[in-house]
Design a protein around this motif. Structure first.
Motif, PDB file in Angstrom:
ATOM      1  N   UNK A 353      32.180 -26.620  -6.228  1.00  0.00           N
ATOM      2  CA  UNK A 353      32.996 -26.541  -5.027  1.00  0.00           C
ATOM      3  C   UNK A 353      33.746 -25.211  -5.015  1.00  0.00           C
ATOM      4  N   UNK A 354      33.549 -24.445  -3.950  1.00  0.00           N
ATOM      5  CA  UNK A 354      34.181 -23.137  -3.804  1.00  0.00           C
ATOM      6  C   UNK A 354      35.312 -23.255  -2.788  1.00  0.00           C
ATOM      7  N   UNK A 355      36.452 -22.659  -3.096  1.00  0.00           N
ATOM      8  CA  UNK A 355      37.587 -22.656  -2.166  1.00  0.00           C
ATOM      9  C   UNK A 355      37.946 -21.210  -1.854  1.00  0.00           C
ATOM     10  N   UNK A 356      37.912 -20.844  -0.579  1.00  0.00           N
ATOM     11  CA  UNK A 356      38.352 -19.524  -0.132  1.00  0.00           C
ATOM     12  C   UNK A 356      39.744 -19.685   0.470  1.00  0.00           C
ATOM     13  N   UNK A 357      40.681 -18.881   0.014  1.00  0.00           N
ATOM     14  CA  UNK A 357      42.082 -19.061   0.369  1.00  0.00           C
ATOM     15  C   UNK A 357      42.597 -17.847   1.138  1.00  0.00           C
ATOM     16  N   UNK A 358      43.227 -18.026   2.297  1.00  0.00           N
ATOM     17  CA  UNK A 358      43.689 -16.879   3.081  1.00  0.00           C
ATOM     18  C   UNK A 358      45.109 -16.424   2.763  1.00  0.00           C
ATOM     19  N   UNK A 359      45.832 -17.147   1.932  1.00  0.00           N
ATOM     20  CA  UNK A 359      47.274 -16.939   1.848  1.00  0.00           C
ATOM     21  C   UNK A 359      47.708 -15.732   1.033  1.00  0.00           C
ATOM     22  N   UNK A 360      46.797 -15.077   0.326  1.00  0.00           N
ATOM     23  CA  UNK A 360      47.163 -13.846  -0.362  1.00  0.00           C
ATOM     24  C   UNK A 360      46.866 -12.682   0.567  1.00  0.00           C
ATOM     25  N   UNK A 361      47.826 -12.365   1.438  1.00  0.00           N
ATOM     26  CA  UNK A 361      47.648 -11.309   2.422  1.00  0.00           C
ATOM     27  C   UNK A 361      48.968 -10.595   2.618  1.00  0.00           C
ATOM     28  N   UNK A 362      48.903  -9.417   3.219  1.00  0.00           N
ATOM     29  CA  UNK A 362      50.099  -8.660   3.527  1.00  0.00           C
ATOM     30  C   UNK A 362      50.611  -9.079   4.894  1.00  0.00           C
ATOM     31  N   UNK A 363      51.757  -9.716   4.957  1.00  0.00           N
ATOM     32  CA  UNK A 363      52.304 -10.159   6.234  1.00  0.00           C
ATOM     33  C   UNK A 363      52.019 -11.620   6.505  1.00  0.00           C
ATOM     34  N   UNK A 364      52.720 -12.173   7.494  1.00  0.00           N
ATOM     35  CA  UNK A 364      52.539 -13.567   7.891  1.00  0.00           C
ATOM     36  C   UNK A 364      51.493 -13.664   9.003  1.00  0.00           C
ATOM     37  N   UNK A 365      50.947 -14.867   9.163  1.00  0.00           N
ATOM     38  CA  UNK A 365      50.031 -15.107  10.270  1.00  0.00           C
ATOM     39  C   UNK A 365      50.185 -16.562  10.705  1.00  0.00           C
TER      40      UNK A 365
END
Length: 481
Positions: A353-365
């Motif tokens: 099972x692979x999990x791609x996570x968006x939360x390591x980014x510069x700035x909020x969304x």
């Protein structure tokens, strides 16, 4: 006409409802004996053979970017009389005029259009044309026979690899017609798919849209006419923000101007907005205007200031902005993926099972969207924090797979995206219960659909008629699976 490229060797899909000509003939059979039960299919077979039916999921032509945005160049690439076979002479039988093409009954009003995607492609966009009431259907189809009745931007394919959209047939129409579908990939190659669906409009349907007039409140212009607006320059960006009745920001959309989209940026930006609210909020907001004759909303692509913010909530407002080139860098977010158990995202084993996570980014969304771009279609789940959960157990286990997913995030600064690709390594263990009795493949033999063979230590199933094509060489979407 140097912008027309050879058609891709990969097959990608056909209109399932109302079913396209080439698919109906394929399903009705009789092609290999030379005796199709339908007279129009027989005439088409006599005109250009079986290839056009075998390749029912590839009635397509490549028109390289940026030319596919220009409908006049599309018409030049697909001249009058060639529309139903996308100017591919090997499929010219699909374009013959014949009274016996099998017709699907479609009620006037709104129905669910279904496209069967053997290979989904995003980003892309859709255009739907209907023959005019006075069109001469006894002649091969011409561009002047058609009215553009509906458009969609990027549509997410469902778990069954189907694209589904609501199409509205004008309430006053009845009788025989042709629904002409254009599905255009938005990429450098510019592969576009063109299908003719023969229909009979029964006039017995009910349109869910109030036939007496618009059902959304019309607000301010999408692009204000009181602002001097020249075409935005390349590397500038256009942004459109939606605000709630109380004034808080609800959603933000943006588009960076490139050579490919400079002449069509407004329609693409409007498509982002309308598509988002169609998918996530039941279509309670639309960028465009009410078309009295068509009795539905549409975007007027040739009149920049004729389109409005239409919403169920009268208090909703919008703001259009051009972002200068030197400020456009604020639209870029740096995003890095995470995977379960620190699995290397470049190569994982089947079943992980692979999990791609968006939360390591510069700035909020405030908005996250995941889209599968390539590989075998696979069901996914969204986690509590917008992570994409991918169970590779669903994939065919005895072959390797390359999967690509696109992450799109947006905030008040605009929109950013990133691509994540990884390979799933298949197992070499064969299932002895599969393909019992399959004989070794022989290049001299003729194989029909669902025939099974053994070759190079693996079991193979033919998807359609074939001879001389070696299993393992026909690609992911080829005859041998």
């Amino acid at each position: 006409m140097y912008f027309v490229l050879p058609t891709s060797v990969f097959a990608h899909g056909w209109v399932e409802y109302p079913e396209a000509r080439q698919s109906i003939c394929y399903e009705q059979g009789g092609l290999w004996t030379g005796n199709p039960p339908n007279a129009a299919c027989a005439a088409a077979l006599n005109e250009s053979g079986t290839y056009q039916f075998i390749q029912r999921n590839e009635v397509a032509i490549n028109i390289a970017a940026p030319h596919y945005w220009d409908i006049n160049k599309v018409k030049a690439a697909i001249p009058d009389g060639t529309l139903c076979y996308a100017n591919d002479s090997q499929k010219r039988g699909l374009g013959i005029a014949h009274s016996e093409w099998t017709k699907t009954e479609v009620s006037a009003g709104t129905f669910e259009f279904v496209f069967n995607a053997t290979a989904p492609h995003n980003p892309s966009y859709w255009e739907f044309y209907l023959t005019k009431a006075n069109a001469d259907l006894s002649q091969p189809l011409k561009w002047d026979d058609l009215d553009l009745i509906q458009e969609y931007g990027n549509v997410v394919v469902d778990a069954d690899k189907k694209y589904r959209m609501n199409i509205t047939i004008p309430a006053e129409r009845s009788g025989d017609a042709i629904l002409y579908t254009r599905w255009q990939r938005d990429d450098t190659v510019g592969e576009g798919f063109y299908n003719c669906s023969d229909i009979t409009i029964t006039g017995e349907g009910t349109d869910p849209v109030d036939p007496e007039g618009p059902y959304l409140h019309q607000g301010e212009q999408f692009i204000p006419s009181d602002v001097h607006l020249s075409t935005p320059s390349i590397d500038e960006a256009v942004k459109y923000e939606l605000f709630k009745s109380g004034g808080g920001l609800h959603a933000s959309f943006s588009l960076t101007i490139t050579e490919e989209n400079q002449s069509d940026w407004d329609r693409l930006l409007a498509s982002q907005v309308t598509g988002y609210y169609e998918t996530n909020h039941g279509g309670d907001l639309f960028i465009g205007a009410w078309h009295e004759e068509m009795v539905h909303y549409m975007y007027f692509r040739n009149d920049l200031h004729a389109n409005y913010l239409n919403s169920k909530d009268e208090g909703v407002s919008g703001q259009f902005t051009i972002i200068p080139k030197d400020e456009n860098s604020d639209l870029t977010a740096v995003i890095t993926p995470q995977v379960l158990q620190e699995i290397n995202v470049a190569n994982v084993e089947h079943g992980v099972t692979v999990v791609l996570h968006p939360n390591q980014s510069e700035g909020d969304f405030n908005h996250v969207e995941w889209t599968q771009l390539s590989g075998q279609s696979i069901s996914t789940e969204n986690g509590l924090y917008n992570e994409l959960i991918i169970n590779t157990e669903q994939l065919q286990s005895d072959i390797d797979h390359e999967l690509t997913f696109k992450l799109t995030i947006s905030n008040s600064q605009g929109t950013a995206s990133n691509l994540y690709s990884f390979e799933v390594t298949g197992s070499d263990v064969e299932n002895p219960g599969e393909n019992p009795g399959g004989n070794d493949w022989n290049a001299a033999n003729v194989y029909q659909g669902n025939d099974t063979v053994k070759h190079n230590g693996r079991n193979w199933t033919a998807q359609w008629w074939t001879q001389g094509e070696e299993p393992g060489t026909t690609g992911e979407w080829g005859v041998w699976q």
